[in-house]
Design a protein around this motif. Structure first.
Motif, PDB file in Angstrom:
ATOM      1  N   ARG A  95       0.410   3.379   9.095  1.00 19.30           N
ATOM      2  CA  ARG A  95       0.909   4.717   9.441  1.00 19.30           C
ATOM      3  C   ARG A  95       0.740   5.607   8.223  1.00 19.30           C
ATOM      4  O   ARG A  95       1.172   5.257   7.129  1.00 19.30           O
ATOM      5  CB  ARG A  95       2.382   4.668   9.826  1.00 19.30           C
ATOM      6  N   LEU A  96       0.093   6.747   8.446  1.00 17.42           N
ATOM      7  CA  LEU A  96      -0.084   7.710   7.367  1.00 17.42           C
ATOM      8  C   LEU A  96       1.032   8.743   7.405  1.00 17.42           C
ATOM      9  O   LEU A  96       1.635   8.981   8.452  1.00 17.42           O
ATOM     10  CB  LEU A  96      -1.441   8.411   7.494  1.00 17.42           C
ATOM     11  N   ARG A  97       1.275   9.362   6.282  1.00 14.50           N
ATOM     12  CA  ARG A  97       2.227  10.474   6.257  1.00 14.50           C
ATOM     13  C   ARG A  97       1.640  11.573   7.152  1.00 14.50           C
ATOM     14  O   ARG A  97       0.452  11.820   7.116  1.00 14.50           O
ATOM     15  CB  ARG A  97       2.421  10.979   4.840  1.00 14.50           C
ATOM     16  N   ALA A 102      -0.949   8.620   0.682  1.00 16.81           N
ATOM     17  CA  ALA A 102      -1.135   9.002   2.079  1.00 16.81           C
ATOM     18  C   ALA A 102      -0.527   7.994   3.044  1.00 16.81           C
ATOM     19  O   ALA A 102      -0.295   8.312   4.207  1.00 16.81           O
ATOM     20  CB  ALA A 102      -2.619   9.172   2.391  1.00 16.81           C
ATOM     21  N   VAL A 103      -0.254   6.772   2.582  1.00 12.88           N
ATOM     22  CA  VAL A 103       0.227   5.694   3.447  1.00 12.88           C
ATOM     23  C   VAL A 103       1.756   5.689   3.487  1.00 12.88           C
ATOM     24  O   VAL A 103       2.406   5.516   2.460  1.00 12.88           O
ATOM     25  CB  VAL A 103      -0.302   4.320   2.974  1.00 12.88           C
ATOM     26  N   ALA A 104       2.307   5.869   4.679  1.00 16.77           N
ATOM     27  CA  ALA A 104       3.760   5.795   4.865  1.00 16.77           C
ATOM     28  C   ALA A 104       4.208   4.345   5.017  1.00 16.77           C
ATOM     29  O   ALA A 104       5.240   3.944   4.492  1.00 16.77           O
ATOM     30  CB  ALA A 104       4.186   6.607   6.082  1.00 16.77           C
ATOM     31  N   TRP A 138       0.823  -1.210   0.000  1.00 16.39           N
ATOM     32  CA  TRP A 138       0.000   0.000   0.000  1.00 16.39           C
ATOM     33  C   TRP A 138       0.861   1.267   0.000  1.00 16.39           C
ATOM     34  O   TRP A 138       0.509   2.252  -0.630  1.00 16.39           O
ATOM     35  CB  TRP A 138      -0.941   0.026   1.208  1.00 16.39           C
ATOM     36  N   ALA A 139       1.975   1.239   0.691  1.00 17.25           N
ATOM     37  CA  ALA A 139       2.844   2.427   0.765  1.00 17.25           C
ATOM     38  C   ALA A 139       3.428   2.783  -0.608  1.00 17.25           C
ATOM     39  O   ALA A 139       3.821   3.926  -0.828  1.00 17.25           O
ATOM     40  CB  ALA A 139       3.966   2.190   1.768  1.00 17.25           C
ATOM     41  N   ARG A 152      -1.758   7.103  13.014  1.00 18.02           N
ATOM     42  CA  ARG A 152      -1.587   5.640  13.059  1.00 18.02           C
ATOM     43  C   ARG A 152      -2.930   4.975  13.274  1.00 18.02           C
ATOM     44  O   ARG A 152      -3.796   5.506  13.965  1.00 18.02           O
ATOM     45  CB  ARG A 152      -0.655   5.245  14.198  1.00 18.02           C
ATOM     46  N   PHE A 153      -3.060   3.791  12.681  1.00 19.60           N
ATOM     47  CA  PHE A 153      -4.263   2.980  12.835  1.00 19.60           C
ATOM     48  C   PHE A 153      -3.868   1.536  13.114  1.00 19.60           C
ATOM     49  O   PHE A 153      -3.034   0.982  12.411  1.00 19.60           O
ATOM     50  CB  PHE A 153      -5.123   2.977  11.564  1.00 19.60           C
TER      51      PHE A 153
END
Length: 158
Positions: free
Chosen positions: A66-68, A50-52, A44-45, A72-73
């Motif tokens: 973890r999003l940029r 948006a995904v780090a 996904w990154a 965190r989710f």
């Protein structure tokens, strides 16, 4: 600050106070799109700007995302029915104000490819619901960019 969210099921996708729905047609078949969503979680990154980082947990039953920007989710996968639906709920986050969040990716064969429908279903206090609705155009752009990048990735065989 880590916050535990309300544990919602798939029915929340249709009943949430905030439902943001985005669609896009991809040239890839549903099976390939599903694999990118459900099996290649760390990938996904590479295609969702948006995904780090994203890592599967508990043999695919959960995810750590973890999003940029630092959000965190910790998520639980609610459905992984190949090649039709991939859905998860957020159990723990550092995002303020959210009470519940479920995301559903629904894949439908169309022509030579796949119609991808992403539903972002959330709940929070009135202010948070309003902010999420105002964020809809930005989430839509993020989704469209992600689908463009995913389509390129799938076309190259990644």
């Amino acid at each position: 600050m880590v916050r535990r969210l309300r544990a919602e099921g798939l029915d929340f996708v249709g009943a949430a106070p905030v439902r943001l729905v985005f669609t896009r047609e991809l040239a890839a078949p549903p099976e390939r799109v599903f694999h990118a969503l459900a099996s290649d979680v760390s990938g996904w990154a590479d295609w969702f700007p948006a995904v780090a980082s994203a890592e599967p947990l508990d043999e695919g039953a959960g995810r750590d995302v973890r999003l940029r920007g630092g959000t965190r989710f910790r998520e639980t996968v609610l459905a992984a029915k190949e090649p039709e639906v991939y859905a998860y709920r957020v159990d723990v986050t550092n995002a303020p104000g959210l009470r519940a969040l479920v995301e559903e990716w629904r894949l439908t064969p169309g022509g030579a490819g796949t119609r991808v429908r992403w539903t972002f279903a959330a709940d929070g206090p009135a202010l948070v619901r309003g902010v999420l609705r105002l964020a809809s155009p930005g989430l839509g752009r993020s989704f469209r960019d992600a689908m463009t990048r995913l389509e390129r990735r799938l076309a190259t065989g990644a």
